[in-house]
Design a protein around this motif. Structure first.
Motif, PDB file in Angstrom:
ATOM      1  N   GLY A  31       0.799  -1.214   0.000  1.00  0.00           N
ATOM      2  CA  GLY A  31       0.000   0.000   0.000  1.00  0.00           C
ATOM      3  C   GLY A  31       0.832   1.265   0.000  1.00  0.00           C
ATOM      4  N   ILE A  32       0.179   2.367  -0.392  1.00  0.00           N
ATOM      5  CA  ILE A  32       0.787   3.685  -0.385  1.00  0.00           C
ATOM      6  C   ILE A  32       0.002   4.534   0.606  1.00  0.00           C
ATOM      7  CG2 ILE A  32       1.367   5.727  -1.754  1.00  0.00           C
ATOM      8  CD1 ILE A  32       1.367   3.916  -4.230  1.00  0.00           C
ATOM      9  N   PRO A  33       0.615   4.984   1.699  1.00  0.00           N
ATOM     10  CA  PRO A  33      -0.133   5.759   2.686  1.00  0.00           C
ATOM     11  C   PRO A  33      -0.713   7.039   2.083  1.00  0.00           C
ATOM     12  CG  PRO A  33       2.010   5.080   3.545  1.00  0.00           C
ATOM     13  CD  PRO A  33       2.019   4.778   2.087  1.00  0.00           C
ATOM     14  N   GLY A  34      -1.879   7.410   2.571  1.00  0.00           N
ATOM     15  CA  GLY A  34      -2.521   8.650   2.169  1.00  0.00           C
ATOM     16  C   GLY A  34      -3.192   9.291   3.362  1.00  0.00           C
ATOM     17  N   VAL A  35      -3.646  10.525   3.199  1.00  0.00           N
ATOM     18  CA  VAL A  35      -4.224  11.232   4.344  1.00  0.00           C
ATOM     19  C   VAL A  35      -5.466  10.530   4.872  1.00  0.00           C
ATOM     20  CG1 VAL A  35      -3.290  13.471   3.664  1.00  0.00           C
ATOM     21  CG2 VAL A  35      -5.535  12.788   2.810  1.00  0.00           C
ATOM     22  N   HIS A  36      -6.139   9.746   4.019  1.00  0.00           N
ATOM     23  CA  HIS A  36      -7.327   9.042   4.468  1.00  0.00           C
ATOM     24  C   HIS A  36      -7.010   7.708   5.144  1.00  0.00           C
ATOM     25  CE1 HIS A  36     -10.709  11.105   1.903  1.00  0.00           C
ATOM     26  NE2 HIS A  36     -10.095  11.938   2.729  1.00  0.00           N
ATOM     27  N   THR A  37      -5.793   7.240   5.051  1.00  0.00           N
ATOM     28  CA  THR A  37      -5.471   5.914   5.586  1.00  0.00           C
ATOM     29  C   THR A  37      -4.446   5.932   6.712  1.00  0.00           C
ATOM     30  OG1 THR A  37      -3.821   5.564   3.834  1.00  0.00           O
ATOM     31  CG2 THR A  37      -6.048   4.710   3.440  1.00  0.00           C
ATOM     32  N   ILE A  38      -4.120   7.109   7.225  1.00  0.00           N
ATOM     33  CA  ILE A  38      -3.049   7.146   8.235  1.00  0.00           C
ATOM     34  C   ILE A  38      -3.432   6.358   9.484  1.00  0.00           C
ATOM     35  CG2 ILE A  38      -1.980   9.284   7.435  1.00  0.00           C
ATOM     36  CD1 ILE A  38      -3.493  10.753   9.653  1.00  0.00           C
ATOM     37  N   GLU A  39      -4.724   6.253   9.794  1.00  0.00           N
ATOM     38  CA  GLU A  39      -5.109   5.467  10.968  1.00  0.00           C
ATOM     39  C   GLU A  39      -4.785   3.983  10.776  1.00  0.00           C
ATOM     40  OE1 GLU A  39      -6.054   6.251  14.012  1.00  0.00           O
ATOM     41  OE2 GLU A  39      -5.813   8.370  13.505  1.00  0.00           O
ATOM     42  N   LEU A  40      -4.852   3.515   9.528  1.00  0.00           N
ATOM     43  CA  LEU A  40      -4.442   2.134   9.267  1.00  0.00           C
ATOM     44  C   LEU A  40      -2.969   1.943   9.606  1.00  0.00           C
ATOM     45  CD1 LEU A  40      -6.208   1.380   5.856  1.00  0.00           C
ATOM     46  CD2 LEU A  40      -6.744   0.351   8.071  1.00  0.00           C
ATOM     47  N   TYR A  41      -2.174   2.978   9.360  1.00  0.00           N
ATOM     48  CA  TYR A  41      -0.743   2.872   9.607  1.00  0.00           C
ATOM     49  C   TYR A  41      -0.413   3.018  11.079  1.00  0.00           C
ATOM     50  CZ  TYR A  41      -0.114   2.378   4.691  1.00  0.00           C
ATOM     51  OH  TYR A  41      -0.164   1.868   3.412  1.00  0.00           O
ATOM     52  N   ARG A  42      -1.277   3.696  11.841  1.00  0.00           N
ATOM     53  CA  ARG A  42      -1.130   3.650  13.293  1.00  0.00           C
ATOM     54  C   ARG A  42      -1.314   2.206  13.771  1.00  0.00           C
ATOM     55  NH1 ARG A  42      -2.130   7.920  16.559  1.00  0.00           N
ATOM     56  NH2 ARG A  42      -3.710   8.798  15.160  1.00  0.00           N
ATOM     57  N   GLY A  43      -2.239   1.506  13.129  1.00  0.00           N
ATOM     58  CA  GLY A  43      -2.476   0.111  13.469  1.00  0.00           C
ATOM     59  C   GLY A  43      -1.304  -0.794  13.136  1.00  0.00           C
ATOM     60  N   LEU A  44      -0.485  -0.406  12.166  1.00  0.00           N
ATOM     61  CA  LEU A  44       0.660  -1.232  11.784  1.00  0.00           C
ATOM     62  C   LEU A  44       1.831  -1.130  12.757  1.00  0.00           C
ATOM     63  CD1 LEU A  44       0.915  -0.847   7.899  1.00  0.00           C
ATOM     64  CD2 LEU A  44       0.286  -2.864   9.199  1.00  0.00           C
ATOM     65  N   GLU A  45       1.842  -0.058  13.551  1.00  0.00           N
ATOM     66  CA  GLU A  45       2.958   0.152  14.463  1.00  0.00           C
ATOM     67  C   GLU A  45       3.108  -1.036  15.416  1.00  0.00           C
ATOM     68  OE1 GLU A  45       4.330   3.325  17.935  1.00  0.00           O
ATOM     69  OE2 GLU A  45       2.363   3.477  16.988  1.00  0.00           O
ATOM     70  N   GLY A  46       4.276  -1.636  15.403  1.00  0.00           N
ATOM     71  CA  GLY A  46       4.555  -2.733  16.317  1.00  0.00           C
ATOM     72  C   GLY A  46       3.855  -4.035  15.997  1.00  0.00           C
ATOM     73  N   SER A  47       3.232  -4.107  14.824  1.00  0.00           N
ATOM     74  CA  SER A  47       2.446  -5.306  14.498  1.00  0.00           C
ATOM     75  C   SER A  47       3.288  -6.481  14.035  1.00  0.00           C
ATOM     76  CB  SER A  47       1.427  -4.976  13.408  1.00  0.00           C
ATOM     77  OG  SER A  47       2.087  -4.753  12.157  1.00  0.00           O
ATOM     78  N   GLY A  48       4.485  -6.202  13.531  1.00  0.00           N
ATOM     79  CA  GLY A  48       5.308  -7.263  12.962  1.00  0.00           C
ATOM     80  C   GLY A  48       4.975  -7.588  11.520  1.00  0.00           C
ATOM     81  N   VAL A  76      -2.851  -8.836   0.219  1.00  0.00           N
ATOM     82  CA  VAL A  76      -3.633  -7.827   0.925  1.00  0.00           C
ATOM     83  C   VAL A  76      -3.082  -6.434   0.630  1.00  0.00           C
ATOM     84  CG1 VAL A  76      -4.487  -7.055   3.169  1.00  0.00           C
ATOM     85  CG2 VAL A  76      -4.128  -9.502   2.749  1.00  0.00           C
ATOM     86  N   CYS A  77      -3.988  -5.509   0.312  1.00  0.00           N
ATOM     87  CA  CYS A  77      -3.613  -4.124  -0.017  1.00  0.00           C
ATOM     88  C   CYS A  77      -4.349  -3.138   0.869  1.00  0.00           C
ATOM     89  CB  CYS A  77      -3.953  -3.807  -1.471  1.00  0.00           C
ATOM     90  SG  CYS A  77      -3.134  -4.830  -2.700  1.00  0.00           S
ATOM     91  N   PHE A  78      -3.676  -2.048   1.259  1.00  0.00           N
ATOM     92  CA  PHE A  78      -4.285  -0.887   1.899  1.00  0.00           C
ATOM     93  C   PHE A  78      -4.275   0.254   0.874  1.00  0.00           C
ATOM     94  CE2 PHE A  78      -3.219  -1.834   6.665  1.00  0.00           C
ATOM     95  CZ  PHE A  78      -4.122  -2.879   6.637  1.00  0.00           C
ATOM     96  N   ILE A  79      -5.446   0.749   0.497  1.00  0.00           N
ATOM     97  CA  ILE A  79      -5.552   1.691  -0.616  1.00  0.00           C
ATOM     98  C   ILE A  79      -6.404   2.890  -0.201  1.00  0.00           C
ATOM     99  CG2 ILE A  79      -6.259   1.972  -3.028  1.00  0.00           C
ATOM    100  CD1 ILE A  79      -3.956   0.002  -2.672  1.00  0.00           C
ATOM    101  N   ILE A  80      -6.001   4.075  -0.662  1.00  0.00           N
ATOM    102  CA  ILE A  80      -6.744   5.282  -0.302  1.00  0.00           C
ATOM    103  C   ILE A  80      -8.016   5.421  -1.130  1.00  0.00           C
ATOM    104  CG2 ILE A  80      -4.663   6.538   0.382  1.00  0.00           C
ATOM    105  CD1 ILE A  80      -5.147   8.199  -2.280  1.00  0.00           C
ATOM    106  N   THR A  81      -8.876   6.285  -0.642  1.00  0.00           N
ATOM    107  CA  THR A  81     -10.139   6.611  -1.284  1.00  0.00           C
ATOM    108  C   THR A  81      -9.935   7.138  -2.703  1.00  0.00           C
ATOM    109  OG1 THR A  81     -10.667   7.474   0.928  1.00  0.00           O
ATOM    110  CG2 THR A  81     -12.297   7.865  -0.816  1.00  0.00           C
ATOM    111  N   GLY A  82     -10.878   6.917  -3.583  1.00  0.00           N
ATOM    112  CA  GLY A  82     -10.941   7.588  -4.880  1.00  0.00           C
ATOM    113  C   GLY A  82      -9.877   7.168  -5.862  1.00  0.00           C
ATOM    114  N   PRO A  83      -8.862   8.009  -6.131  1.00  0.00           N
ATOM    115  CA  PRO A  83      -7.872   7.671  -7.156  1.00  0.00           C
ATOM    116  C   PRO A  83      -7.082   6.415  -6.848  1.00  0.00           C
ATOM    117  CG  PRO A  83      -7.214   9.625  -5.924  1.00  0.00           C
ATOM    118  CD  PRO A  83      -8.638   9.340  -5.571  1.00  0.00           C
ATOM    119  N   GLY A  84      -6.869   6.141  -5.568  1.00  0.00           N
ATOM    120  CA  GLY A  84      -6.194   4.884  -5.232  1.00  0.00           C
ATOM    121  C   GLY A  84      -6.995   3.687  -5.696  1.00  0.00           C
TER     122      GLY A  84
END
Length: 544
Positions: A31-48, A76-84
């Motif tokens: 995935g490519i982080p975006g302003v709409h998905t930063i909470e997903l990346y908070r979830g990745l912290e320390g996840s392994g 599995v992909c994490f994708i932002i809203t719209g253009p993603g």
């Protein structure tokens, strides 16, 4: 708080990551982080979990596809809203066409703005409706507490039905919503459907009575190679293994006709067959009719086994259909055919192979030494292809020692740009095996930026670039149909400089000896681009 917290409450995003890792065994995300998905990346912290950042969302989808094809586990992909989402739609279309499990988690606008058309960032009139066309299902999460059930639906489809992409979109205000952590549990054990006993007995009786049987085995069979090989040998039947089923019978099996159903000799054998067993195959044109003349005909009794009931009645006239898992059906058929039969299968196969004469065919002969060189230098390699000349030839010529080691984008949807990122996904999933991307100078330009990902991740992928200065396949079609060449003689870049600019080692080769040396010298800590000058290669092969 990280995903490893032991509290009984967490955010929806953190719960998502926890469920993917602990319940469903996911270890890699694209995935490519975006302003709409930063909470997903908070979830990745320390996840392994390993997060891989492609340079385009289409690349993310193709990487997930290559990961899934080489392992059988969903990418599995994490994708932002719209253009993603519109960017990844092409990759989802390819995965849908080839029944590849892929989970696409995306953000979407806030709950109170869905469908309002207020010009919000990344807004689409209905993102869910758009993505439903390239997914087995697309779901909008309206309540964070339902996330476990929706994920369970996705993985139930992957494991118990005909797989394909699943899209789950989460409104951005729900990603941070607090939700109770469910009691940890393993996913349910799902058994795919077994064939009806009476129908299976009828199929076995027909096959045992047949004088000229033929088997057509597709990608649905690839996780049952032992049962497939044993059944083929007991029935003593010539067998077509499709592009996505390469390696099912092992390398150079005496009853394997490969993916050559569109060629005249195999078509003649198919018309002459009195009973045909087709398992886990669409019988679609990109496997059986790549000359696109609707000339693949089956006049005998056709038995089909497929997990998708609708597929049983598509493309060919059916005599007996069984809705069932391919692998389980092959195993149960073996019980009904306990003794080997003799129908001159090896002789019929050999006669057909001699009639095919692939190494002498002008369309394939220049590529024979290329694939021979690959086979000698990297015999266990996963070959991942785009829609390009080497792939079109390899579909007919290549024999692999095992399944999940040859796949490409010339089947089904037939996109360009697939080869490079899908090869990276395969390399991430199967680091113990060499991976070769078969690409052309036209197709690689669609996803060339993923060279940066290959370098960043230190993936030792060989990128075998067939350089014929344009869209050769389309040039040929234009010539054959009396259409002037327009838009196909494109200006190529200097691929050596481009590769070096990304930090990727590169070289040019013009004959098999140079290719063998380049493969022997390939790095182990990053990619190598090997550019094959197609015109010089053809001249040197002819000169031999």
């Amino acid at each position: 708080m990280t995903v490893t917290s032991t509290t009984t409450e967490t955010s929806c995003a953190e719960l998502l990551v926890r469920l993917l890792r602990d319940t469903y065994g996911v270890d890699t995300l694209f995935g490519i982080p975006g302003v709409h998905t930063i909470e997903l990346y908070r979830g990745l912290e320390g996840s392994g979990l390993r997060h891989v950042t492609p340079r385009h969302e289409q690349g993310a989808g193709f990487m997930a596809d290559g990961y899934a094809r080489s392992t059988g586990q969903p990418g599995v992909c994490f994708i932002i809203t719209g253009p993603g989402m519109t960017n990844i739609a092409t990759a989802m279309g390819q995965a849908l066409a080839d029944s590849i499990p892929m989970l696409v988690i995306s953000s979407v606008s806030r709950l109170d703005t869905l469908g309002m058309g207020q010009g919000r960032l990344h807004e689409l009139p209905s993102q869910q409706q758009l993505m439903a066309g390239v997914a087995r299902f697309s779901h909008t999460l309206l309540d964070a507490s339902t996330l476990p059930e929706v994920l369970a639906r996705a993985f139930a489809l992957f494991r118990g039905a005909r797989p394909g992409p699943v899209h789950i979109e989460i409104p951005i205000d729900l990603l941070a919503a607090r939700v109770k952590v469910p009691t940890p549990s393993a996913p349910p054990v799902l058994y795919r459907p077994a064939p009806d006993p009476q129908g299976l007995a009828t199929a076995a009786a027909w096959l045992k009575e047949a004088q000229r049987p033929l088997l057509l085995l597709g990608g649905g069979c690839i996780d049952a190679p032992e049962a497939a090989r044993e059944l083929v040998e007991r029935l003593d039947a010539p067998t077509v293994t499709t592009i996505n089923a390469k390696g099912l019978l092992g390398r150079d099996h005496p009853l394997d006709l490969g993916a050559n159903a569109a060629l005249p000799a195999v078509r003649a054998l198919a018309r002459d067959a009195d009973v045909i067993l087709a398992v886990g195959t669409e019988l679609g044109e990109t496997d059986y009719d790549v000359v696109f003349d609707d000339g693949f005909q089956l006049d005998g009794k056709l038995i089909r086994i497929d997990i998708d009931p609708e597929q049983l009645v598509r493309n060919q006239r059916l005599a007996l259909g069984l809705v069932a898992d391919a692998g389980r059906s092959l195993e149960l058929l073996l019980e009904l055919v306990p003794e080997p039969l003799s129908r001159n299968g090896a002789e019929r196969t050999q006669t057909t192979r001699q009639a095919l004469a692939l190494p002498e065919d002008a369309a394939f002969a220049p590529f024979v030494p290329l694939f021979n060189t690959l086979r000698e230098a990297v015999p266990d390699a996963i070959l991942v292809g785009d829609s390009t000349a080497t792939v079109y030839a390899g579909n007919h010529l290549v024999s692999q020692p095992a399944t999940r080691r040859f796949f490409n984008a010339s089947t089904g949807y037939g996109t360009l740009g697939y080869g490079l990122p899908a090869a990276l996904g395969a390399a991430l999933a199967r680091p113990e095996l060499p991976v070769v991307a078969l690409v052309g100078d036209g197709g690689i330009m669609f996803t060339l930026s993923e060279l940066a990902t290959a370098v960043e991740e230190k993936l030792p992928v060989v990128i075998l670039l067939w350089h014929n200065h344009g869209y050769e396949e389309i040039r040929r079609y234009m010539d054959n149909h009396g259409v002037s060449r327009v838009g196909v003689d494109i200006q190529p870049p200097d691929f050596q400089q481009l590769a070096n600019g990304f930090g990727c080692r590169a070289c040019r080769v013009t004959d098999p000896a140079e290719l063998a040396q380049a493969l022997a010298d390939r790095p182990t800590d990053g990619p190598q681009l090997i550019e094959v000058d197609a015109a010089a290669w053809h001249r040197n092969i002819i000169a031999r």
